[in-house]
Design a protein around this motif. Structure first.
Motif, PDB file in Angstrom:
ATOM      1  N   GLU A   1       0.892  -1.159   0.000  1.00  0.00           N
ATOM      2  CA  GLU A   1       0.000   0.000   0.000  1.00  0.00           C
ATOM      3  C   GLU A   1       0.930   1.209   0.000  1.00  0.00           C
ATOM      4  OE1 GLU A   1      -3.416   1.660   2.925  1.00  0.00           O
ATOM      5  OE2 GLU A   1      -3.687  -0.399   2.240  1.00  0.00           O
TER       6      GLU A   1
ATOM      7  N   ILE B   1       2.063  -4.729   3.264  1.00  0.00           N
ATOM      8  CA  ILE B   1       0.928  -5.065   4.139  1.00  0.00           C
ATOM      9  C   ILE B   1       0.499  -6.523   3.993  1.00  0.00           C
ATOM     10  CG2 ILE B   1       0.002  -2.710   4.329  1.00  0.00           C
ATOM     11  CD1 ILE B   1      -2.055  -3.643   2.098  1.00  0.00           C
TER      12      ILE B   1
ATOM     13  N   LYS C   1      -3.021   0.357   7.288  1.00  0.00           N
ATOM     14  CA  LYS C   1      -3.850   0.064   6.117  1.00  0.00           C
ATOM     15  C   LYS C   1      -4.982   1.077   6.035  1.00  0.00           C
ATOM     16  CE  LYS C   1      -4.690  -4.279   4.916  1.00  0.00           C
ATOM     17  NZ  LYS C   1      -4.967  -5.737   4.918  1.00  0.00           N
TER      18      LYS C   1
END
Length: 456
Positions: free
Chosen positions: A76, A81, A154
Protein backbone atom coordinates in the motif's frame (compact mmCIF):
# COMPACT_ATOMS: atom_id res chain seq x y z
CA UNK A 1 -9.65 -9.92 5.28
CA UNK A 2 -8.18 -10.83 1.96
CA UNK A 3 -6.59 -8.32 -0.34
CA UNK A 4 -8.65 -5.72 -2.18
CA UNK A 5 -9.80 -6.51 -5.69
CA UNK A 6 -8.38 -4.71 -8.72
CA UNK A 7 -10.82 -4.79 -11.65
CA UNK A 8 -11.77 -1.46 -13.14
CA UNK A 9 -14.44 -2.81 -15.48
CA UNK A 10 -17.51 -0.57 -15.02
CA UNK A 11 -20.78 -1.93 -13.63
CA UNK A 12 -23.88 0.07 -14.41
CA UNK A 13 -26.86 -2.03 -13.36
CA UNK A 14 -28.21 -4.21 -10.58
CA UNK A 15 -28.44 -7.08 -13.08
CA UNK A 16 -24.67 -6.94 -13.60
CA UNK A 17 -24.14 -7.18 -9.83
CA UNK A 18 -26.36 -10.27 -9.75
CA UNK A 19 -24.56 -11.79 -12.75
CA UNK A 20 -21.18 -11.22 -11.08
CA UNK A 21 -22.26 -13.28 -8.05
CA UNK A 22 -23.91 -15.94 -10.17
CA UNK A 23 -20.66 -16.38 -12.14
CA UNK A 24 -19.25 -18.03 -9.00
CA UNK A 25 -21.29 -21.19 -9.73
CA UNK A 26 -19.02 -24.18 -10.50
CA UNK A 27 -19.39 -27.80 -11.53
CA UNK A 28 -19.08 -29.99 -8.38
CA UNK A 29 -15.83 -31.55 -9.64
CA UNK A 30 -14.34 -28.04 -9.54
CA UNK A 31 -15.38 -27.39 -5.91
CA UNK A 32 -12.49 -26.26 -3.73
CA UNK A 33 -11.84 -25.62 -0.02
CA UNK A 34 -10.25 -22.34 1.07
CA UNK A 35 -9.29 -22.05 4.74
CA UNK A 36 -8.39 -18.77 6.46
CA UNK A 37 -6.98 -18.46 9.93
CA UNK A 38 -5.80 -15.56 12.07
CA UNK A 39 -3.43 -15.58 15.03
CA UNK A 40 -2.08 -13.04 17.52
CA UNK A 41 1.65 -12.24 17.41
CA UNK A 42 3.13 -11.63 20.89
CA UNK A 43 6.61 -10.97 22.25
CA UNK A 44 8.16 -14.03 23.87
CA UNK A 45 9.60 -11.69 26.49
CA UNK A 46 6.75 -10.07 28.41
CA UNK A 47 3.87 -11.35 26.22
CA UNK A 48 3.26 -7.91 24.73
CA UNK A 49 1.67 -7.07 21.37
CA UNK A 50 4.01 -6.72 18.38
CA UNK A 51 4.15 -3.31 16.66
CA UNK A 52 4.34 -2.87 12.90
CA UNK A 53 7.60 -0.90 12.76
CA UNK A 54 10.97 -1.67 14.32
CA UNK A 55 13.59 -4.30 13.68
CA UNK A 56 11.48 -6.83 15.61
CA UNK A 57 8.11 -5.78 14.20
CA UNK A 58 5.45 -7.07 11.82
CA UNK A 59 7.10 -5.43 8.81
CA UNK A 60 10.28 -7.41 9.56
CA UNK A 61 8.19 -10.58 9.82
CA UNK A 62 6.56 -9.94 6.43
CA UNK A 63 9.94 -9.21 4.83
CA UNK A 64 11.40 -12.38 6.34
CA UNK A 65 8.42 -14.43 5.15
CA UNK A 66 8.80 -12.95 1.67
CA UNK A 67 12.46 -13.98 1.52
CA UNK A 68 11.62 -17.50 2.74
CA UNK A 69 8.57 -18.18 0.56
CA UNK A 70 9.34 -16.04 -2.51
CA UNK A 71 5.72 -14.81 -2.42
CA UNK A 72 5.01 -11.39 -3.96
CA UNK A 73 4.71 -8.43 -1.55
CA UNK A 74 1.31 -6.73 -1.34
CA UNK A 75 2.02 -3.01 -1.04
CA UNK A 76 0.00 0.00 0.00
CA UNK A 77 2.13 2.85 -1.29
CA UNK A 78 5.61 2.04 -0.01
CA UNK A 79 4.30 -0.06 2.90
CA UNK A 80 4.29 -3.87 2.80
CA UNK A 81 0.93 -5.06 4.14
CA UNK A 82 0.84 -8.68 2.98
CA UNK A 83 2.17 -11.37 0.66
CA UNK A 84 0.56 -13.17 -2.29
CA UNK A 85 1.30 -16.60 -3.71
CA UNK A 86 0.50 -15.81 -7.33
CA UNK A 87 1.01 -19.45 -8.32
CA UNK A 88 -1.07 -21.30 -5.72
CA UNK A 89 -3.54 -18.55 -4.88
CA UNK A 90 -2.88 -18.15 -1.15
CA UNK A 91 -2.13 -14.87 0.62
CA UNK A 92 -0.91 -13.50 3.94
CA UNK A 93 -2.60 -10.36 5.20
CA UNK A 94 -2.72 -8.22 8.32
CA UNK A 95 -5.81 -7.63 10.40
CA UNK A 96 -6.16 -4.21 12.08
CA UNK A 97 -4.37 -5.06 15.36
CA UNK A 98 -1.55 -7.04 13.76
CA UNK A 99 -3.38 -10.37 13.69
CA UNK A 100 -1.52 -12.41 11.09
CA UNK A 101 -3.82 -14.13 8.59
CA UNK A 102 -3.21 -16.93 6.14
CA UNK A 103 -5.84 -16.95 3.37
CA UNK A 104 -5.26 -20.43 2.08
CA UNK A 105 -5.21 -21.48 -1.55
CA UNK A 106 -8.29 -23.18 -3.04
CA UNK A 107 -7.56 -26.89 -2.42
CA UNK A 108 -9.32 -30.18 -3.19
CA UNK A 109 -8.96 -32.02 0.14
CA UNK A 110 -8.56 -31.37 3.86
CA UNK A 111 -5.30 -33.33 3.68
CA UNK A 112 -3.93 -30.56 1.45
CA UNK A 113 -5.34 -27.92 3.83
CA UNK A 114 -3.52 -29.58 6.69
CA UNK A 115 -0.24 -29.65 4.76
CA UNK A 116 -0.71 -25.97 3.86
CA UNK A 117 -1.31 -24.98 7.50
CA UNK A 118 1.71 -27.03 8.58
CA UNK A 119 3.99 -25.38 6.04
CA UNK A 120 2.73 -21.92 6.94
CA UNK A 121 3.22 -22.36 10.68
CA UNK A 122 6.71 -23.81 10.09
CA UNK A 123 7.65 -20.75 7.99
CA UNK A 124 6.12 -18.33 10.48
CA UNK A 125 8.03 -19.89 13.37
CA UNK A 126 11.28 -19.93 11.42
CA UNK A 127 11.07 -16.18 10.81
CA UNK A 128 9.35 -15.04 14.03
CA UNK A 129 11.38 -16.93 16.65
CA UNK A 130 14.66 -15.07 15.92
CA UNK A 131 12.65 -11.82 15.98
CA UNK A 132 11.54 -12.73 19.51
CA UNK A 133 7.86 -13.37 19.02
CA UNK A 134 5.38 -16.20 18.92
CA UNK A 135 1.76 -16.69 17.83
CA UNK A 136 -1.34 -17.42 19.85
CA UNK A 137 -4.40 -19.35 18.65
CA UNK A 138 -7.38 -17.84 20.50
CA UNK A 139 -10.60 -16.07 19.51
CA UNK A 140 -9.86 -12.95 21.58
CA UNK A 141 -6.62 -11.43 22.78
CA UNK A 142 -6.54 -12.51 26.43
CA UNK A 143 -4.54 -9.71 27.98
CA UNK A 144 -4.16 -6.43 26.09
CA UNK A 145 -6.40 -3.39 26.27
CA UNK A 146 -7.50 -1.67 23.09
CA UNK A 147 -5.09 1.17 23.89
CA UNK A 148 -2.16 -1.28 24.09
CA UNK A 149 -3.04 -2.93 20.78
CA UNK A 150 -1.02 -1.66 17.80
CA UNK A 151 -2.64 -0.27 14.64
CA UNK A 152 -1.60 -1.60 11.25
CA UNK A 153 -0.95 0.95 8.45
CA UNK A 154 -3.85 0.06 6.12
CA UNK A 155 -6.13 2.74 4.69
CA UNK A 156 -9.35 0.77 4.92
CA UNK A 157 -8.79 0.11 8.64
CA UNK A 158 -8.38 3.80 9.37
CA UNK A 159 -11.80 4.48 7.83
CA UNK A 160 -13.42 1.55 9.67
CA UNK A 161 -11.86 2.66 12.97
CA UNK A 162 -13.51 6.06 12.63
CA UNK A 163 -16.88 4.62 11.65
CA UNK A 164 -17.27 1.63 14.00
CA UNK A 165 -18.02 3.54 17.24
CA UNK A 166 -20.94 5.26 15.47
CA UNK A 167 -22.79 2.01 14.73
CA UNK A 168 -22.14 -0.34 17.68
CA UNK A 169 -20.31 -0.80 20.96
CA UNK A 170 -17.90 -3.58 19.97
CA UNK A 171 -16.62 -2.73 16.49
CA UNK A 172 -13.12 -1.79 17.63
CA UNK A 173 -12.87 -4.96 19.74
CA UNK A 174 -13.85 -6.95 16.66
CA UNK A 175 -11.20 -5.26 14.53
CA UNK A 176 -8.29 -5.16 16.94
CA UNK A 177 -8.79 -7.96 19.45
CA UNK A 178 -10.39 -10.99 17.75
CA UNK A 179 -9.22 -13.90 15.60
CA UNK A 180 -11.20 -16.42 13.59
CA UNK A 181 -10.79 -19.52 11.48
CA UNK A 182 -13.14 -19.75 8.50
CA UNK A 183 -13.66 -21.85 5.43
CA UNK A 184 -14.78 -20.77 1.97
CA UNK A 185 -16.81 -23.26 -0.08
CA UNK A 186 -18.32 -23.34 -3.55
CA UNK A 187 -21.84 -23.76 -4.94
CA UNK A 188 -23.04 -25.30 -8.20
CA UNK A 189 -26.08 -23.13 -8.94
CA UNK A 190 -28.43 -20.61 -7.40
CA UNK A 191 -30.52 -23.36 -5.78
CA UNK A 192 -27.38 -25.03 -4.39
CA UNK A 193 -26.14 -21.68 -3.06
CA UNK A 194 -29.47 -21.04 -1.29
CA UNK A 195 -29.53 -24.46 0.35
CA UNK A 196 -25.91 -24.21 1.51
CA UNK A 197 -26.44 -20.65 2.74
CA UNK A 198 -29.48 -21.72 4.78
CA UNK A 199 -27.72 -24.75 6.28
CA UNK A 200 -24.65 -22.62 7.00
CA UNK A 201 -26.66 -19.88 8.72
CA UNK A 202 -28.88 -22.22 10.74
CA UNK A 203 -25.99 -24.40 11.93
CA UNK A 204 -23.38 -21.65 12.33
CA UNK A 205 -24.07 -21.51 16.11
CA UNK A 206 -23.04 -25.20 16.25
CA UNK A 207 -19.62 -24.22 14.94
CA UNK A 208 -19.51 -21.26 17.34
CA UNK A 209 -20.14 -23.63 20.27
CA UNK A 210 -17.68 -26.31 19.16
CA UNK A 211 -14.90 -23.78 18.52
CA UNK A 212 -15.69 -21.39 21.43
CA UNK A 213 -12.26 -20.22 22.56
CA UNK A 214 -12.35 -16.60 23.76
CA UNK A 215 -13.10 -16.59 27.51
CA UNK A 216 -10.56 -13.96 28.65
CA UNK A 217 -10.35 -10.18 28.23
CA UNK A 218 -7.66 -7.98 29.78
CA UNK A 219 -6.37 -10.81 31.96
CA UNK A 220 -9.67 -12.02 33.42
CA UNK A 221 -12.61 -14.26 32.50
CA UNK A 222 -15.14 -12.16 30.57
CA UNK A 223 -18.23 -14.25 31.37
CA UNK A 224 -18.44 -15.81 27.90
CA UNK A 225 -17.11 -18.91 26.17
CA UNK A 226 -17.00 -17.13 22.81
CA UNK A 227 -16.68 -13.45 23.54
CA UNK A 228 -15.65 -13.06 19.89
CA UNK A 229 -19.13 -14.22 18.89
CA UNK A 230 -20.75 -11.92 21.47
CA UNK A 231 -18.78 -8.98 20.04
CA UNK A 232 -20.46 -9.53 16.66
CA UNK A 233 -23.89 -9.07 18.27
CA UNK A 234 -23.15 -5.35 18.60
CA UNK A 235 -20.52 -4.45 16.04
CA UNK A 236 -22.71 -3.08 13.24
CA UNK A 237 -26.09 -4.72 12.92
CA UNK A 238 -26.63 -3.26 9.44
CA UNK A 239 -23.97 -5.62 8.13
CA UNK A 240 -23.92 -8.66 10.41
CA UNK A 241 -26.26 -11.32 11.78
CA UNK A 242 -28.30 -14.34 10.75
CA UNK A 243 -29.90 -13.00 7.51
CA UNK A 244 -33.52 -14.03 8.20
CA UNK A 245 -34.47 -13.07 4.61
CA UNK A 246 -32.34 -15.97 3.33
CA UNK A 247 -35.00 -18.41 4.57
CA UNK A 248 -37.88 -16.67 2.80
CA UNK A 249 -39.44 -17.77 -0.49
CA UNK A 250 -37.77 -16.17 -3.48
CA UNK A 251 -34.28 -16.17 -1.94
CA UNK A 252 -31.50 -16.08 -4.55
CA UNK A 253 -28.65 -13.96 -5.88
CA UNK A 254 -30.99 -11.01 -6.53
CA UNK A 255 -32.22 -10.94 -2.97
CA UNK A 256 -28.66 -10.94 -1.60
CA UNK A 257 -27.69 -8.13 -3.98
CA UNK A 258 -30.62 -6.03 -2.71
CA UNK A 259 -29.49 -6.67 0.87
CA UNK A 260 -25.88 -5.75 0.02
CA UNK A 261 -26.99 -2.57 -1.76
CA UNK A 262 -28.70 -1.47 1.46
CA UNK A 263 -25.56 -2.04 3.57
CA UNK A 264 -23.76 1.32 3.96
CA UNK A 265 -20.36 1.57 2.27
CA UNK A 266 -17.04 2.13 4.09
CA UNK A 267 -14.78 3.32 1.29
CA UNK A 268 -14.21 3.71 -2.44
CA UNK A 269 -10.69 2.81 -3.58
CA UNK A 270 -9.09 4.61 -6.50
CA UNK A 271 -5.51 3.57 -7.21
CA UNK A 272 -3.83 3.23 -3.81
CA UNK A 273 -6.12 5.80 -2.22
CA UNK A 274 -9.02 4.95 0.06
CA UNK A 275 -11.77 7.57 -0.05
CA UNK A 276 -13.78 7.64 3.16
CA UNK A 277 -17.48 7.33 2.22
CA UNK A 278 -18.55 5.59 5.44
CA UNK A 279 -22.32 5.42 5.76
CA UNK A 280 -23.06 6.26 2.11
CA UNK A 281 -25.02 4.18 -0.42
CA UNK A 282 -23.65 1.87 -3.08
CA UNK A 283 -26.84 2.61 -5.04
CA UNK A 284 -25.60 6.17 -5.56
CA UNK A 285 -22.28 4.89 -6.89
CA UNK A 286 -24.07 2.45 -9.19
CA UNK A 287 -26.19 5.29 -10.56
CA UNK A 288 -23.09 7.46 -11.20
CA UNK A 289 -24.13 10.08 -8.65
CA UNK A 290 -21.89 9.42 -5.64
CA UNK A 291 -20.63 12.80 -4.37
CA UNK A 292 -17.15 11.40 -3.58
CA UNK A 293 -16.46 10.46 -7.22
CA UNK A 294 -18.69 12.78 -9.30
CA UNK A 295 -19.62 11.38 -12.69
CA UNK A 296 -17.98 7.98 -12.05
CA UNK A 297 -19.89 4.73 -12.04
CA UNK A 298 -19.13 1.63 -9.98
CA UNK A 299 -16.48 -0.90 -11.01
CA UNK A 300 -16.21 -4.64 -10.43
CA UNK A 301 -13.58 -3.83 -7.76
CA UNK A 302 -15.96 -1.48 -5.96
CA UNK A 303 -18.57 -4.23 -5.77
CA UNK A 304 -16.13 -6.98 -4.68
CA UNK A 305 -14.62 -4.68 -2.03
CA UNK A 306 -18.07 -3.65 -0.78
CA UNK A 307 -19.13 -7.31 -0.42
CA UNK A 308 -15.97 -7.91 1.65
CA UNK A 309 -17.12 -5.28 4.18
CA UNK A 310 -20.37 -7.14 4.96
CA UNK A 311 -20.08 -9.48 7.95
CA UNK A 312 -23.05 -11.86 8.35
CA UNK A 313 -22.57 -15.27 9.98
CA UNK A 314 -22.31 -16.70 6.45
CA UNK A 315 -21.13 -14.34 3.71
CA UNK A 316 -21.91 -14.72 0.04
CA UNK A 317 -19.28 -13.69 -2.49
CA UNK A 318 -18.56 -15.91 -5.49
CA UNK A 319 -18.39 -18.63 -2.82
CA UNK A 320 -19.76 -18.97 0.71
CA UNK A 321 -17.73 -18.05 3.80
CA UNK A 322 -18.47 -19.80 7.12
CA UNK A 323 -17.70 -17.10 9.70
CA UNK A 324 -18.85 -18.35 13.12
CA UNK A 325 -15.75 -19.96 14.65
CA UNK A 326 -13.13 -18.62 17.06
CA UNK A 327 -9.45 -18.93 16.25
CA UNK A 328 -8.00 -21.86 18.11
CA UNK A 329 -5.31 -24.48 18.57
CA UNK A 330 -3.54 -26.00 15.60
CA UNK A 331 -5.76 -29.13 15.46
CA UNK A 332 -8.90 -27.01 15.16
CA UNK A 333 -7.60 -25.19 12.08
CA UNK A 334 -8.20 -28.36 10.05
CA UNK A 335 -11.31 -29.40 12.01
CA UNK A 336 -13.34 -26.40 10.84
CA UNK A 337 -12.99 -27.01 7.07
CA UNK A 338 -13.55 -30.73 7.74
CA UNK A 339 -16.85 -29.99 9.50
CA UNK A 340 -18.29 -27.77 6.76
CA UNK A 341 -16.88 -29.77 3.84
CA UNK A 342 -18.49 -32.92 5.23
CA UNK A 343 -21.82 -31.11 5.60
CA UNK A 344 -21.95 -29.12 2.36
CA UNK A 345 -19.93 -31.06 -0.25
CA UNK A 346 -21.89 -34.31 0.00
CA UNK A 347 -25.50 -34.18 -1.19
CA UNK A 348 -26.76 -36.79 1.29
CA UNK A 349 -25.17 -34.88 4.18
CA UNK A 350 -26.47 -31.56 2.90
CA UNK A 351 -30.01 -32.96 2.81
CA UNK A 352 -29.62 -34.44 6.31
CA UNK A 353 -28.25 -31.15 7.69
CA UNK A 354 -31.16 -29.21 6.18
CA UNK A 355 -33.63 -31.75 7.62
CA UNK A 356 -32.21 -30.98 11.09
CA UNK A 357 -32.74 -27.23 10.76
CA UNK A 358 -35.60 -26.66 8.33
CA UNK A 359 -38.33 -26.62 10.98
CA UNK A 360 -36.77 -23.87 13.10
CA UNK A 361 -38.32 -20.42 13.11
CA UNK A 362 -36.31 -17.23 12.61
CA UNK A 363 -36.85 -16.51 16.32
CA UNK A 364 -35.47 -19.91 17.34
CA UNK A 365 -32.42 -19.51 15.11
CA UNK A 366 -31.76 -16.04 16.51
CA UNK A 367 -32.17 -17.15 20.13
CA UNK A 368 -29.68 -19.98 19.61
CA UNK A 369 -27.21 -17.58 18.04
CA UNK A 370 -27.69 -15.15 20.97
CA UNK A 371 -27.32 -17.86 23.66
CA UNK A 372 -24.31 -19.73 22.31
CA UNK A 373 -21.58 -17.17 23.13
CA UNK A 374 -22.37 -17.57 26.83
CA UNK A 375 -23.69 -21.13 27.03
CA UNK A 376 -21.75 -23.01 24.35
CA UNK A 377 -22.82 -26.66 24.24
CA UNK A 378 -25.42 -26.00 26.98
CA UNK A 379 -27.56 -23.79 24.73
CA UNK A 380 -30.87 -25.24 23.49
CA UNK A 381 -33.08 -25.06 20.41
CA UNK A 382 -36.50 -26.61 19.83
CA UNK A 383 -36.20 -28.62 23.05
CA UNK A 384 -32.78 -30.06 22.18
CA UNK A 385 -29.44 -29.30 23.80
CA UNK A 386 -26.66 -27.94 21.63
CA UNK A 387 -24.47 -30.86 22.67
CA UNK A 388 -27.01 -33.33 21.30
CA UNK A 389 -27.51 -31.27 18.12
CA UNK A 390 -23.76 -30.86 17.62
CA UNK A 391 -23.27 -34.62 18.00
CA UNK A 392 -25.72 -35.17 15.17
CA UNK A 393 -24.16 -32.43 13.01
CA UNK A 394 -20.65 -33.86 13.46
CA UNK A 395 -21.92 -37.37 12.68
CA UNK A 396 -23.51 -36.07 9.45
CA UNK A 397 -20.22 -34.35 8.53
CA UNK A 398 -18.28 -37.56 9.30
CA UNK A 399 -20.54 -39.57 6.99
CA UNK A 400 -20.11 -36.95 4.26
CA UNK A 401 -16.31 -37.03 4.54
CA UNK A 402 -16.34 -40.84 4.52
CA UNK A 403 -18.39 -40.84 1.30
CA UNK A 404 -15.99 -38.31 -0.30
CA UNK A 405 -13.31 -40.90 0.45
CA UNK A 406 -10.24 -38.78 -0.19
CA UNK A 407 -7.24 -40.68 1.21
CA UNK A 408 -3.84 -39.42 2.28
CA UNK A 409 -0.53 -41.20 1.61
CA UNK A 410 -1.17 -43.44 4.62
CA UNK A 411 -4.62 -44.45 3.41
CA UNK A 412 -6.54 -42.35 5.96
CA UNK A 413 -9.69 -40.47 4.92
CA UNK A 414 -10.66 -36.93 5.96
CA UNK A 415 -12.81 -38.02 8.94
CA UNK A 416 -9.75 -37.97 11.21
CA UNK A 417 -9.79 -34.17 11.20
CA UNK A 418 -13.09 -34.19 13.14
CA UNK A 419 -11.42 -35.83 16.16
CA UNK A 420 -10.98 -32.62 18.25
CA UNK A 421 -14.71 -31.92 17.89
CA UNK A 422 -15.67 -35.46 18.84
CA UNK A 423 -13.43 -35.22 21.92
CA UNK A 424 -15.15 -31.97 22.96
CA UNK A 425 -18.55 -33.59 22.56
CA UNK A 426 -17.45 -36.58 24.64
CA UNK A 427 -16.41 -34.39 27.56
CA UNK A 428 -19.12 -31.78 26.99
CA UNK A 429 -16.47 -29.06 27.32
CA UNK A 430 -15.70 -26.38 24.74
CA UNK A 431 -12.05 -25.30 24.31
CA UNK A 432 -12.93 -22.19 26.36
CA UNK A 433 -14.14 -24.27 29.33
CA UNK A 434 -10.92 -26.28 29.28
CA UNK A 435 -8.94 -23.00 29.46
CA UNK A 436 -11.16 -21.63 32.24
CA UNK A 437 -10.61 -24.78 34.35
CA UNK A 438 -6.87 -24.44 33.96
CA UNK A 439 -7.05 -20.73 34.80
CA UNK A 440 -8.84 -21.56 38.07
CA UNK A 441 -6.49 -24.42 39.00
CA UNK A 442 -2.92 -24.87 37.73
CA UNK A 443 -2.62 -21.37 36.26
CA UNK A 444 -3.44 -19.68 39.59
CA UNK A 445 -5.91 -17.27 38.00
CA UNK A 446 -3.31 -15.88 35.58
CA UNK A 447 -3.56 -15.76 31.78
CA UNK A 448 0.23 -15.66 31.35
CA UNK A 449 0.60 -19.48 30.94
CA UNK A 450 -1.68 -19.29 27.90
CA UNK A 451 1.17 -17.71 25.93
CA UNK A 452 3.26 -20.83 26.45
CA UNK A 453 0.62 -23.49 26.33
CA UNK A 454 -1.59 -22.19 23.51
CA UNK A 455 1.15 -20.84 21.23
CA UNK A 456 1.63 -22.43 17.82
Amino acid sequence: MARDQIDTQPIESRDELVAWLEAGSKAPQKFRIGTEHEKFPFTLEGHDPVPYEGENGIRALLEGMQALSCWEPIMEGSTIIGLADNVGGGAISLEPGGQFELSGAPLVTIHETCAEVNTHLTHVREVATPLGFGFLGLGMSPKWTLAQTPVMPKGRYKIMTGYMPKVGTHGLDMMYRTCTVQVNLDFASEADMVKKLRVGLALQPVATALFANSPFTEGRPNGFLSFRSEIWRDTDNNRSGMLPFAFEDGMGFERYVDYALDVPMYFIKRGDTYIDVAGSSFRDLLAGRHPAVPGETATVSDWANHLSTIFPEVRLKRYLEMRGADGGPWRNLCALPALWTGLLYDTTSLDAAWDLARGWSAQERQKLRDDVPRLGLKAEIAGRSMRELAREVVAIARAGLARRDYRDSQGRDETRFLKPLEESLETGLTPAEVLLRRYETEWNRSVEPIFDECAY
